[in-house]
Design an enzyme around this catalytic site. Structure first.
Site, mmCIF file in Angstrom:
data_model
loop_
_atom_site.group_PDB
_atom_site.id
_atom_site.type_symbol
_atom_site.label_atom_id
_atom_site.label_comp_id
_atom_site.label_asym_id
_atom_site.label_seq_id
_atom_site.Cartn_x
_atom_site.Cartn_y
_atom_site.Cartn_z
ATOM 1 N N PRO A 277 0.822 -1.209 0.000
ATOM 2 C CG PRO A 277 0.083 -0.931 2.205
ATOM 3 C CD PRO A 277 0.837 -1.886 1.316
ATOM 4 N N GLY A 278 0.479 2.231 -0.768
ATOM 5 C CA GLY A 278 1.163 3.523 -0.774
ATOM 6 C C GLY A 278 0.181 4.615 -0.375
ATOM 7 C CB CYS A 345 4.086 30.421 -18.115
ATOM 8 S SG CYS A 345 4.808 31.776 -17.224
ATOM 9 C CD GLU A 346 2.763 24.446 -19.123
ATOM 10 O OE1 GLU A 346 1.815 23.984 -19.795
ATOM 11 O OE2 GLU A 346 3.950 24.353 -19.477
ATOM 12 C CE1 TYR A 373 2.305 7.306 -6.090
ATOM 13 C CE2 TYR A 373 0.187 7.211 -4.963
ATOM 14 C CZ TYR A 373 1.307 6.579 -5.471
ATOM 15 O OH TYR A 373 1.424 5.213 -5.348
HETATM 16 C C1 LIG Z 1 2.501 2.460 -7.158
HETATM 17 C C2 LIG Z 1 2.602 1.047 -6.755
HETATM 18 C C3 LIG Z 1 2.097 0.625 -5.522
HETATM 19 C C4 LIG Z 1 1.352 1.550 -4.580
HETATM 20 O O1 LIG Z 1 0.099 1.880 -5.091
HETATM 21 P P1 LIG Z 1 -0.932 2.737 -4.212
HETATM 22 O O2 LIG Z 1 -2.090 2.908 -5.130
HETATM 23 O O3 LIG Z 1 -0.267 4.006 -3.865
HETATM 24 O O4 LIG Z 1 -1.284 1.923 -3.018
HETATM 25 C C5 LIG Z 1 2.279 -0.692 -5.168
HETATM 26 N N1 LIG Z 1 2.926 -1.561 -5.995
HETATM 27 C C6 LIG Z 1 3.413 -1.198 -7.196
HETATM 28 C C7 LIG Z 1 4.114 -2.184 -8.024
HETATM 29 C C8 LIG Z 1 3.281 0.124 -7.604
HETATM 30 O O5 LIG Z 1 3.753 0.479 -8.799
#
Ligand SMILES: *Cc1c(COP(=O)(O)O)cnc(C)c1O
Length: 417
Positions: A277-278, A345-346, A373
């Site tokens: 998880p990220g 400038c976009e 992100y």
């Molecule tokens: C980006 C990524 C994640 C994390 O994804 P989230 O949507 O931020 O939880 C996990 N595994 C891989 C291989 C990724 O590229």
């Protein structure tokens, strides 16, 4: 577990944990990223407490790779999912355990593979047969064995934004499930490769779990077929992807519920679980703080020009992402509709559009759910030094990345000699 809420108004003033956000802006300047240590820990614990001892929660470093964020999670015993040699060095610098690292990505360089083998990472998530051959060559030169998992592309539609959908045949990631068996048979015959798992990551910001469970089923069918061939995998890695609530009413999947289902299906087969998880760990733990430089009202549109821009927070410009914008000190009065735009400038340089707000010049605005992100996608476009980052812990605020200076931006460049 109820999630910890890090940013709340108290006495008409937004707080980060116990620190008034106004004070953070004064001390550290704007634009500024603000993270809550407690929110990070509590979100990580939701995952950790739902799995068994042998399972691994490998935080996806790319979502937010600040060393203080990584250290906070490493101290909780987290594993890490990396996608580059640079991220590996960050994990090591932050005290992360290499034995709890998995290495994903379609284009690992031999030098990155070598370093990862030398420090003894847990597993390479391999994305093609060519990569497997390259990894075998690097492992052979070091006379060490590389543990691998194949990233399978289960061809399910994650039903998310096309840029962050990764599990369809048309995407560059992984190997089609039909080709997976051939991959494992070849891997088994390689002297310096040990197949230990299978993985997938079908997309990000998923708001429902059906596509994930569909993908899991297809991985489990594969695991069963491999068993009949005498290949016993130890783990299934379901990647990351759980969404967060950017908009009011957006209902992300329940972490504990999702893990319980996955965990049960794996346990029934004697398999361990890895998750990557990220976003769902860091998004809610961060906000982006920016100050209104000037108001520009017009017949068709009102613009609030702020000191933060698309180079600081790219998601709105890149995906048309919607993030909540909250005045730090709400004013009474009649709201107007505002586009919150940066000085770049976009025309794509906006943080938010058509927001009903009462604004005055000098006001502080917080863009919420900016922990994932956010800073990691920032750039120096328009020669803008990147924002500072602060981590709040209770009533203390720690600068965890100082603001870049203009001379640093110029330092790596030289004119013709
Ligand atoms: C980006 C990524 C994640 C994390 O994804 P989230 O949507 O931020 O939880 C996990 N595994 C891989 C291989 C990724 O590229």
């Amino acid at each position: 577990m109820t999630p910890f809420i890090p940013f709340l108004h108290d006495n008409n003033c937004l707080h980060a944990e116990q620190v008034p956000v106004e004070q953070l802006a004064e001390t550290f300047g704007t634009p500024l990223y603000v993270y809550s240590r407690q929110a990070l820990i509590s979100q990580y614990q939701r995952y950790q407490s739902a799995v068994s001892e042998q399972d691994m929660i490998c935080y996806a470093v790319k979502a937010n790779s600040n060393l203080a964020v990584l250290r906070t999670l490493a101290d909780q015993g987290a594993g890490f999912d990396i996608v580059s040699g640079g991220e590996l060095e960050r994990v090591l610098a932050a005290g992360g355990d290499p034995a709890r690292v998995v290495f994903s990505g379609v284009g690992k360089q031999p030098a990155e593979m070598q370093r990862a083998l030398e420090v003894g990472i847990h597993c390479f998530n391999v994305e093609s047969l060519r990569e497997l051959e390259q990894l075998q060559a690097v492992a052979a030169s070091l006379e060490t064995v590389a543990r691998v998992s194949l990233r399978v592309n289960p061809d399910v539609d994650a039903r998310t934004h096309p840029y962050i959908s990764t599990g369809l045949k048309a995407n560059k990631f992984g190997v089609p499930v039909e080709d997976a068996e051939t991959f494992y048979l070849q891997a088994r015959d390689m002297a310096f490769i040990e197949p230990v798992g299978v993985d997938c990551h079908i997309g990000s910001q998923l708001t429902e779990t059906e596509p994930l469970l569909e993908a899991l089923d297809s991985l489990l069918v594969l695991v069963g077929r491999l068993r009949t061939q005498g290949i016993e995998l130890v783990h299934v890695d379901m990647g990351g992807g759980l969404g967060v609530s950017y908009e009011e009413g957006e209902q992300p999947p329940d972490i504990e519920q999702y893990i319980a289902i996955v965990h049960d299906r794996l346990a029934a087969q004697g398999l361990h679980l890895i998750l990557e998880p990220g976003r769902s760990i860091v998004a809610d733990a961060g906000m982006f703080l920016t100050r209104v430089s000037l108001l520009k009202t017009g017949e068709e549109k009102n613009f609030a020009v702020v000191d933060g821009a698309m180079n600081d927070l790219l998601r709105p410009a890149l995906y048309g992402a919607w993030q909540r914008v909250v005045p730090v000190t709400p004013r009474p009065g009649k709201p107007a509709l505002w586009d919150i735009v940066g000085p770049i400038c976009e025309t794509g340089d906006f943080l938010a559009k058509d927001r009903e707000l009462v604004l005055a010049e000098g006001d502080l605005l917080a863009v919420m759910q900016a922990g994932a992100y956010g800073f990691v996608m920032s750039s120096n476009y328009n020669t803008r030094p990147r924002a500072a980052e602060v981590m709040v812990d209770g009533d203390k605020a720690h600068l965890v990345r100082r603001r870049e200076t203009l001379s640093e931006l110029l330092a790596a460049e030289q004119e013709l000699s």
